[in-house]
Write an enzyme that holds these catalytic residues in place. Structure first.
Site, short mmCIF file in Angstrom:
data_model
loop_
_atom_site.label_atom_id
_atom_site.label_comp_id
_atom_site.label_asym_id
_atom_site.label_seq_id
_atom_site.Cartn_x
_atom_site.Cartn_y
_atom_site.Cartn_z
N THR A 174 0.81 -1.22 0.00
CA THR A 174 0.00 0.00 0.00
C THR A 174 0.85 1.27 0.00
O THR A 174 2.04 1.24 0.30
CB THR A 174 -0.93 0.04 1.23
N ASP A 175 0.18 2.36 -0.31
CA ASP A 175 0.83 3.67 -0.23
C ASP A 175 0.63 4.22 1.19
O ASP A 175 0.11 3.52 2.06
CB ASP A 175 0.28 4.62 -1.30
N ALA A 176 1.02 5.44 1.41
CA ALA A 176 0.95 6.03 2.75
C ALA A 176 -0.48 6.14 3.27
O ALA A 176 -0.70 6.17 4.47
CB ALA A 176 1.60 7.42 2.75
#
Length: 121
Positions: free
Chosen positions: A10-12
């Site tokens: 995932t991203d942030a």
């Protein structure tokens, strides 16, 4: 094949990064052969073309399911449709064309591979 989404995909913001969907499909294709006792050495399938459709997203902790369907098999190539679902809703679609190589050369797909692939038509 079912997969849980972990932080490293995932991203942030906890949303699955776009290239991860392609990786999940690759893992599902590989698992088809692994569960049939085929582990590649000096052979395998290389992507010659792919078309990805991003319909929705998955998030950290979600469980997704990758469904695989073989659309066409020729002597050296195979075309596969893979769809990713989250809670029975399609969120991603990948149409991928693969060529079989052995010893770094295009080769005829082995009969035992064709038998396995036909199970997904």
């Amino acid at each position: 094949m079912k997969i849980r989404i972990y932080y490293d995909s995932t991203d942030a913001g906890g949303i699955v990064y776009h290239t991860e969907y392609i990786k999940f499909c690759e893992q599902a294709r590989s698992e088809i052969f692994f569960k049939n006792g085929i582990f590649f050495e000096n052979e395998g399938y290389v992507v010659t073309n792919l078309n990805a459709k991003f319909l929705s997203s998955a998030k950290l902790g979600d469980i997704i399911e990758i469904k695989t369907k073989v659309l066409n098999i020729s002597k050296i190539k195979v075309e596969i449709l893979q769809e990713i679902y989250k809670c029975n809703k399609k969120i991603f679609e990948l149409n991928v064309k693969l060529a079989y190589i052995k010893n770094a050369k295009l080769s005829k797909i082995p009969q035992n591979h064709i038998k396995i692939l036909n199970e997904y038509t």
